[in-house]
Motif scaffolding. Structure first.
Motif, PDB file in Angstrom:
ATOM      1  N   SER A 102     -32.312  43.804 -45.014  1.00  0.00           N
ATOM      2  CA  SER A 102     -30.915  43.999 -44.912  1.00  0.00           C
ATOM      3  C   SER A 102     -30.625  43.755 -46.474  1.00  0.00           C
ATOM      4  O   SER A 102     -29.246  44.917 -46.643  1.00  0.00           O
ATOM      5  CB  SER A 102     -29.730  43.137 -44.423  1.00  0.00           C
ATOM      6  OG  SER A 102     -30.100  41.646 -45.273  1.00  0.00           O
ATOM      7  N   GLY A 103     -31.123  43.046 -47.172  1.00  0.00           N
ATOM      8  CA  GLY A 103     -30.893  43.308 -48.767  1.00  0.00           C
ATOM      9  C   GLY A 103     -29.963  42.253 -49.169  1.00  0.00           C
ATOM     10  O   GLY A 103     -29.967  41.545 -50.347  1.00  0.00           O
ATOM     11  N   ILE A 104     -28.930  41.056 -48.365  1.00  0.00           N
ATOM     12  CA  ILE A 104     -27.969  40.388 -48.343  1.00  0.00           C
ATOM     13  C   ILE A 104     -29.207  39.489 -49.191  1.00  0.00           C
ATOM     14  O   ILE A 104     -28.652  38.323 -49.543  1.00  0.00           O
ATOM     15  CB  ILE A 104     -26.854  39.948 -47.177  1.00  0.00           C
ATOM     16  CG1 ILE A 104     -26.256  40.897 -47.425  1.00  0.00           C
ATOM     17  CG2 ILE A 104     -26.170  38.336 -47.337  1.00  0.00           C
ATOM     18  CD1 ILE A 104     -25.049  41.185 -46.275  1.00  0.00           C
ATOM     19  N   PRO A 105     -30.181  38.790 -48.135  1.00  0.00           N
ATOM     20  CA  PRO A 105     -30.957  37.832 -48.422  1.00  0.00           C
ATOM     21  C   PRO A 105     -31.645  38.231 -49.665  1.00  0.00           C
ATOM     22  O   PRO A 105     -31.528  36.561 -50.957  1.00  0.00           O
ATOM     23  CB  PRO A 105     -32.133  37.889 -47.218  1.00  0.00           C
ATOM     24  CG  PRO A 105     -31.516  38.772 -46.225  1.00  0.00           C
ATOM     25  CD  PRO A 105     -30.682  38.941 -46.705  1.00  0.00           C
ATOM     26  N   GLN A 106     -31.909  39.231 -50.423  1.00  0.00           N
ATOM     27  CA  GLN A 106     -32.426  39.190 -52.461  1.00  0.00           C
ATOM     28  C   GLN A 106     -31.246  39.280 -53.121  1.00  0.00           C
ATOM     29  O   GLN A 106     -31.581  38.584 -54.237  1.00  0.00           O
ATOM     30  CB  GLN A 106     -32.265  40.572 -52.480  1.00  0.00           C
ATOM     31  CG  GLN A 106     -34.061  40.831 -51.673  1.00  0.00           C
ATOM     32  CD  GLN A 106     -34.533  41.493 -50.049  1.00  0.00           C
ATOM     33  OE1 GLN A 106     -33.304  41.215 -49.646  1.00  0.00           O
ATOM     34  NE2 GLN A 106     -34.866  42.299 -49.598  1.00  0.00           N
ATOM     35  N   PRO A 150     -27.524  46.482 -46.772  1.00  0.00           N
ATOM     36  CA  PRO A 150     -27.941  47.865 -47.951  1.00  0.00           C
ATOM     37  C   PRO A 150     -26.743  47.829 -49.177  1.00  0.00           C
ATOM     38  O   PRO A 150     -27.394  48.428 -50.173  1.00  0.00           O
ATOM     39  CB  PRO A 150     -28.616  48.999 -47.214  1.00  0.00           C
ATOM     40  CG  PRO A 150     -29.071  48.238 -46.055  1.00  0.00           C
ATOM     41  CD  PRO A 150     -27.603  47.444 -45.863  1.00  0.00           C
ATOM     42  N   SER A 151     -25.666  48.163 -48.127  1.00  0.00           N
ATOM     43  CA  SER A 151     -24.532  48.826 -49.551  1.00  0.00           C
ATOM     44  C   SER A 151     -24.132  46.989 -50.547  1.00  0.00           C
ATOM     45  O   SER A 151     -24.298  47.227 -51.875  1.00  0.00           O
ATOM     46  CB  SER A 151     -23.290  49.532 -49.130  1.00  0.00           C
ATOM     47  OG  SER A 151     -23.458  50.193 -48.149  1.00  0.00           O
ATOM     48  N   VAL A 152     -24.331  45.699 -49.820  1.00  0.00           N
ATOM     49  CA  VAL A 152     -24.349  44.951 -51.032  1.00  0.00           C
ATOM     50  C   VAL A 152     -25.751  44.667 -52.281  1.00  0.00           C
ATOM     51  O   VAL A 152     -25.530  44.841 -53.450  1.00  0.00           O
ATOM     52  CB  VAL A 152     -24.347  43.505 -49.503  1.00  0.00           C
ATOM     53  CG1 VAL A 152     -24.842  42.493 -50.897  1.00  0.00           C
ATOM     54  CG2 VAL A 152     -23.080  43.930 -48.384  1.00  0.00           C
ATOM     55  N   HIS A 153     -26.854  45.364 -51.843  1.00  0.00           N
ATOM     56  CA  HIS A 153     -27.690  45.088 -52.665  1.00  0.00           C
ATOM     57  C   HIS A 153     -28.264  46.257 -54.120  1.00  0.00           C
ATOM     58  O   HIS A 153     -28.653  46.341 -54.929  1.00  0.00           O
ATOM     59  CB  HIS A 153     -29.540  45.164 -52.087  1.00  0.00           C
ATOM     60  CG  HIS A 153     -30.533  44.699 -52.289  1.00  0.00           C
ATOM     61  ND1 HIS A 153     -31.988  45.555 -51.263  1.00  0.00           N
ATOM     62  CD2 HIS A 153     -30.859  44.426 -53.168  1.00  0.00           C
ATOM     63  CE1 HIS A 153     -32.576  44.870 -51.887  1.00  0.00           C
ATOM     64  NE2 HIS A 153     -32.365  44.272 -53.512  1.00  0.00           N
ATOM     65  N   VAL A 154     -27.640  47.773 -52.895  1.00  0.00           N
ATOM     66  CA  VAL A 154     -27.530  48.489 -54.214  1.00  0.00           C
ATOM     67  C   VAL A 154     -26.282  48.645 -55.411  1.00  0.00           C
ATOM     68  O   VAL A 154     -26.436  48.615 -56.493  1.00  0.00           O
ATOM     69  CB  VAL A 154     -27.130  49.980 -52.958  1.00  0.00           C
ATOM     70  CG1 VAL A 154     -26.674  51.210 -53.823  1.00  0.00           C
ATOM     71  CG2 VAL A 154     -28.513  50.265 -52.626  1.00  0.00           C
TER      72      VAL A 154
END
Length: 470
Positions: A102-106, A150-154
């Motif tokens: 999802s990207g949020i953990p990153q 993914p939007s959070v990560h980007v």
């Protein structure tokens, strides 16, 4: 005539007054570095809004193609989905493994000072580009993913890169940029600025420094302005017709919320435990795992007539508009498809699929509680199930409220449902899912820290040898 001593004293007082006043003005206006920091926040936020709006358009077009192909050739997805997942996993492993999930953990790891060594690999522009393209590719091949995580990560990657290019002096600004970028990503993805602020405080930062609050909120506003300029004012799930719920309905609301919160907690538990169980297989045979999961997803899509594919945005919107009815089978299929997609390792989030599954659960419980309006049960199901998944009740009810037109008549019911859902979820899942996933994620990247420590140790040894020779 004024004596010379008096003229000197007057001149000194005037000079002191000017110096103190000018210093006070400079403190109010800020230094050059302060304005440089503000510029990075503001310009970065505008860029995030533009990129996320493009991401939203590309993801919608991708799934539109998928729906069109599925309507004509549903059995073709027995080949499209498994081979498509294999291709996505191969590209991800070749181009940047940090784009996984999802990207949020990153983002949770990268914004902490103790994990600053992960910022370069996690928040590179290459990873951001892969995140966008591969998430859309996942929707294109029939996977069950959302674009909000993914939007959070980007967003975090873009803001962090702007800060790196600007060479800001203040070390703590990096963390603020990461959080602001993630929040701007949520705001732009949902067209919900308040949800972005609450998500950043409750999930990403969990606290805010007073000195960065104004700049932080301005960044979210600017990203939202870009969305308004390109997409106009809209509610993500439309504007359902709901009215204030009488106090007599609250026992039913609490019952529905407890059931949905429990299911949300079980989803998080299965997500974490299943991901840990599958991780060794994914590490050794990533393409084979992706192919097998793709076969399962394709079969589920065919059996459900495509309802288990995609983010679930269309299905939830149709339920709220009264154009369709939810079912336990569809809700269970959506939950299982979300789990399987996550286990495959492709980029994609669980925000929208979780909201869609909650909507299906709320609608499916309608016949059990006929005295409660169906739309109200759907909204309660969304808030409580999502709160059960992420265990962030404020984020849950604010997101559902903003995504459905900010109708404050339903606000008390959403607040109760989110609190009950999060509380019940903790009975089966002790910690929030994103924090557990972040802790599991860091284990796969600890080699970077060991390499840095070895280099530092070697440099210290070389320095000591040089000193001895002298």
């Amino acid at each position: 005539m004024i004596p010379k001593t008096k003229r000197t004293q007057t001149a000194r007082r005037l000079r002191l007054w000017w110096v103190l006043g000018n210093r006070h003005t400079r403190r109010q206006l800020g230094t050059v570095e302060d304005w440089k920091t503000r510029g990075v926040f503001w310009f970065g936020a505008l860029t995030v809004g533009l990129v996320i709006q493009g991401f939203a358009w590309l993801s919608e077009e991708s799934f539109s193609v998928t729906e069109h192909v599925f309507d004509r050739y549903p059995y073709a997805f027995l080949l499209i989905t498994p081979f498509g997942l294999m291709a996505i996993v191969w590209v991800m492993n070749f181009g940047g493994k940090a784009a996984r999930g999802s990207g949020i953990p990153q983002v949770l790891l990268a914004h902490k000072q103790s994990y600053h060594w992960l910022r370069a690999p996690f928040l590179s522009l290459r990873v951001a580009v892969l995140k966008v393209l591969l998430t859309c590719a996942g929707l294109l091949v029939g996977a069950t993913v959302g674009r909000e995580g993914p939007s959070v990560h980007v967003g975090a990657a873009i803001m962090y890169k702007f800060g790196t290019w600007a060479k800001l002096k203040q070390r703590q600004v990096e963390s603020s940029l990461i959080v602001a970028g993630g929040a701007a990503g949520v705001s732009a993805a949902f067209n919900a600025p308040l949800a972005g602020i609450v998500f950043a405080i409750e999930e990403l930062q969990q606290s805010m420094e007073a000195r960065t609050t104004g700049t932080f909120i301005m960044a979210i506003i600017l990203s939202g302005v870009v969305v308004l300029a390109f997409a106009g004012h809209y509610s993500y799930f439309g504007v359902p017709d709901v009215t204030a719920m009488p106090l007599a309905d609250y026992p039913y609301i609490i019952g529905v919320s407890a059931a949905c919160g429990l299911l949300g907690g079980l989803f998080s538990l299965f997500l974490v435990q299943g991901n840990r169980a599958v991780a060794p297989l994914v590490s050794k045979r990533p393409l084979r795992v992706a192919f097998i999961i793709g076969i399962f997803l394709a079969c589920m899509a065919i059996l459900s007539d495509g309802l288990t594919m995609g983010s679930g945005y269309g299905e939830a919107r149709a339920l709220l508009a009264g154009e369709s009815e939810g079912s336990w089978l569809t809700a269970g299929g959506k939950i299982l498809a979300t789990l399987l997609t996550y286990f495959s390792g492709i980029p994609g989030g669980i925000f929208s699929p979780s909201l869609a599954a909650g909507a299906e659960l709320g609608s499916a419980m309608g016949p059990v509680f006929p005295q409660v309006p169906a739309v109200s049960l759907i909204l309660v199901g969304m808030a409580s199930y999502f709160a059960g998944v992420v265990q962030r009740p404020i984020t849950a009810f604010v997101i559902v409220l903003e995504l459905t037109g900010n109708n404050h008549d339903i606000l008390p019911a959403l607040m109760v449902s989110a609190l009950v859902g999060a509380a019940v979820s903790k009975l089966v899942m002790a910690e929030p899912v994103y924090h557990v996933l972040a802790r599991d994620l860091v284990r796969g990247w600890d080699h970077l820290l060991r390499e840095k420590e070895e280099l530092a140790s070697a440099a210290a040894t070389d320095g000591a040898v040089v000193e001895q020779k002298k």
